[in-house]
Design an enzyme around this catalytic site. Structure first.
Site, short mmCIF file in Angstrom:
data_model
loop_
_atom_site.label_atom_id
_atom_site.label_comp_id
_atom_site.label_asym_id
_atom_site.label_seq_id
_atom_site.Cartn_x
_atom_site.Cartn_y
_atom_site.Cartn_z
CB SER A 287 -0.51 -43.82 43.74
OG SER A 287 -0.70 -42.73 42.39
CE LYS B 26 -2.13 -37.78 43.78
NZ LYS B 26 -0.31 -38.41 43.56
CG HIS C 127 2.64 -45.44 39.86
ND1 HIS C 127 3.30 -44.57 40.46
CD2 HIS C 127 0.90 -45.34 39.77
CE1 HIS C 127 2.36 -44.27 41.10
NE2 HIS C 127 1.13 -44.56 41.03
C1 GCU Z 1 -2.85 -40.74 38.05
C2 GCU Z 1 -2.21 -39.63 38.86
C3 GCU Z 1 -1.28 -39.42 39.41
C4 GCU Z 1 -1.71 -40.47 40.41
C5 GCU Z 1 -1.98 -41.83 39.90
C6 GCU Z 1 -2.67 -43.07 41.07
O1 GCU Z 1 -1.19 -41.37 37.46
O2 GCU Z 1 -1.91 -38.67 37.41
O3 GCU Z 1 -1.20 -38.90 40.40
O4 GCU Z 1 -0.99 -40.96 42.10
O5 GCU Z 1 -2.81 -41.64 38.62
O6 GCU Z 1 -3.01 -42.63 41.83
O7 GCU Z 1 -2.53 -44.07 40.42
#
Ligand code: GCU
Length: 425
Positions: A258, A262, A404
Site C-alpha cells: 500500500s 509506493k 487490500h
Molecule cells: C489509503 C490511501 C491509499 C494507501 C492506503 C494504505 O487508502 O488512500 O493510497 O495506499 O491508504 O496505505 O493502506
C-alpha cells in the site's frame, strides 16, 4: 450564512469503480526522450533516458531526495539484541540500532531474522512496517518503537507511543516463519522511525534532521516528502544489511504494501542495489496508472478535496494534476520502468478497487518496452490473468482473492519468484 462556505472546497467527484465508466486516456511513451527521440538501445536508456525518467518522477510525484552520501559516512549500527533460538529455533533474530547520519542524528531499529539452516549469507526481503517491528511477529523479544505511532496500526498509549498490546497485531502481513522455512531472511523497520505518517510528522523525522533549517524548513515544490523519506530509509536499511555478514546484500528484495508499496517502488527506482522490487497493492501514486480514472485519483490522494488524502506524501506539484491527469508528463509505468532490468513484481487484490487492480497490471504492461530494450522479456503478456494465477517473466503479477492486504498467498508468490531471480542457495 454557512451555506456559501461549502463551495470553497472543491467538490469531490464520485469514485469510479465500474469499468464501463472509465474515460478514455492516452499514455506517454517512456522510450521517447525529452527531445522527442526514440530510445533504441540499452546504452541510451542507461545514460540519458533513465536519468530523465527519474527526474520526471522526482519533479512531479515524490520530490528530490537530497544527496546524503557525505552525511551517511558517519553511519553507526549496533547489535542491541540477538538470539539464535528465534522462531522455534529456526532463525537467528538480530535487532540493530542504526544511526544513519551518525550519533548526533536520529536512529532507527532494524529487526532481522536470518535462517539458521543457511549455508552462507542469505537473501533477504526488506520492507517497512506500519505500526512498529513488534507488530510484525509473535515474538516477545522484539523491541517496541520509541517514535510516534498511529492508533490505526497498533495499540498505543495517550502520547502515541506503542504498548505491549500491539505485539503480533500485523503478523499475518509478514509471514516470517514461512520465509525462513524457504531459506529467506526477513528485515523490517517501522516507517515512523524515518518519518511518522502525519502532515507535521516530518518535524520528528529524518527530513528535519537532514535539513539545515530543521523543523523550521519551509518545503518548496520539488523538495522531497514523506514517501521520499521512507524510500531513503529503505536505502539506509540496505546500507546496514550490507555491513551484516549473515545477509547477502546482493540479493535483497525491497517490498512494501500500500503506501509502503509506493515507498518500495520509489526506493527500488532510486537505489539500484535492490535486486528485486515488489509492490503489493500500492495503487495510486504506486503501480496504478493515474491517467486511468478508477478508484483513488490524484485529486483524492494529494489533498485537492478538503479533508481527504495524504498531501504530505508527495511533492507539491503532484496535486496540481488533480482532475488534470491528462497533463501529467508521465505515469506509473515510468516509476515501474525504473526497476528495469531488475526483477519486479506487482500484485493486486480482487476486492481492492480503491487501488485499481487493472490499473496496477497495466502499469506493469506499459513498463515492458523498457525491459525489452534492456534485453529482458518483462511481463511478457497483456492478458489479464485469472485470480490467484501468477504470470510474468522478469516482471511478475498476480491478483489475489480478497481485500487490500498482504497475506501468505502474496508472500508465497514472491518467494516462488525469488526462487527464480534471487534464490536461497
Ligand atoms: C489509503 C490511501 C491509499 C494507501 C492506503 C494504505 O487508502 O488512500 O493510497 O495506499 O491508504 O496505505 O493502506
Amino acid at each position: 450564512m454557512l451555506f456559501p462556505l461549502l463551495f470553497l472546497a472543491a467538490a469531490m467527484p464520485a469514485t469510479i469503480d465500474d469499468e464501463s465508466k472509465v474515460p478514455p486516456y492516452t499514455l506517454p511513451d517512456p522510450l521517447v526522450d525529452n527531445a522527442g527521440q526514440k530510445v533504441v538501445d540499452a546504452k541510451q536508456w542507461r545514460e540519458s533516458r533513465r536519468p530523465e525518467v527519474l527526474k520526471l518522477v522526482e519533479d512531479n510525484i515524490f520530490g528530490r531526495t537530497p544527496d546524503t552520501r557525505e552525511r551517511t559516512k558517519a553511519a553507526v549500527s549496533e547489535v542491541v539484541e540477538t538470539s539464535t533460538a528465534a522462531l522455534g529455533g529456526k532463525a537467528t533474530r538480530t535487532q540493530l540500532k542504526v544511526w544513519p547520519i551518525g550519533k548526533s542524528g536520529p536512529a532507527f531499529d532494524l529487526l532481522l531474522y536470518t535462517p539458521n539452516a543457511a549455508k552462507g549469507p542469505a537473501p533477504v526481503f526488506l520492507g517497512l512496517n506500519f505500526g512498529g517491528n513488534h507488530t510484525t511477529v509473535e515474538d516477545p523479544a522484539v523491541r517496541l518503537p520509541s517514535t510516534w505511532v498511529s492508533k490505526q496500526w497498533a495499540a498505543i498509549d495517550g502520547s502515541n507511543r506503542a504498548t505491549e498490546k500491539g505485539r503480533g497485531g500485523q503478523a499475518s502481513r509478514w509471514q516470517a516463519e514461512a520465509l525462513i522455512a524457504r531459506g529467506y531472511g526477513l528485515a523490517t523497520v517501522y516507517c515512523g522511525d524515518f518519518e511518522p505518517d502525519f502532515p507535521e510528522g516530518w518535524k520528528q523525522g529524518f527530513r528535519a534532521a537532514l535539513s539545515p533549517a530543521g523543523a523550521n524548513t519551509v518545503w518548496k515544490d520539488g523538495d522531497w516528502a514523506c514517501i521520499g523519506a521512507w524510500a531513503w530509509g529503505l536505502s539506509r536499511s540496505l546500507d546496514a544489511l550490507e555491513r551484516f555478514p549473515a545477509v547477502d546484500a546482493k540479493r535483497v528484495a525491497v517490498i512494501g504494501h500500500s503506501r509502503l508499496g509506493k515507498a518500495s517502488l520509489w526506493a527500488g527506482a532510486q537505489d539500484q542495489r535492490f535486486a528485486f522490487v515488489i509492490s503489493n497493492n500500492s495503487g495510486c501514486g504506486g503501480a496504478a496508472l493515474n491517467k486511468r480514472i478508477f478508484g483513488e485519483t490524484v485529486g483524492v490522494i494529494s489533498g485537492h478535496y478538503q479533508g481527504r488524502g495524504f498531501p504530505h506524501w508527495f511533492t507539491a506539484r503532484f496535486a496540481t494534476f488533480a482532475e488534470k491527469e491528462d497533463q501529467l508528463p508521465l505515469d506509473a509505468h515510468y516509476l515501474l520502468a525504473l526497476a528495469a532490468p531488475r526483477p519486479l513484481y506487482v500484485a493486486s487484490a480482487s476486492e481492492d478497487s480503491w487501488a485499481d487492480p487493472l490499473g496496477e497490471f497495466l502499469g506493469a504492461v506499459h513498463a515492458d518496452p523498457v525491459y525489452q530494450v534492456l534485453g529482458e522479456p518483462g511481463l511478457g503478456t497483456k492478458e489479464y490473468p485469472s485470480v490467484s494465477k501468477s504470470v510474468g517473466k522478469t516482471v511478475g503479477y498476480h491478483i489475489r482473492p480478497g481485500a487490500h492486504d498482504i497475506l501468505l498467498e502474496d508472500w508465497k508468490n514472491y518467494a516462488d519468484f525469488a526462487d527464480r531471480v534471487m534464490p536461497a542457495k
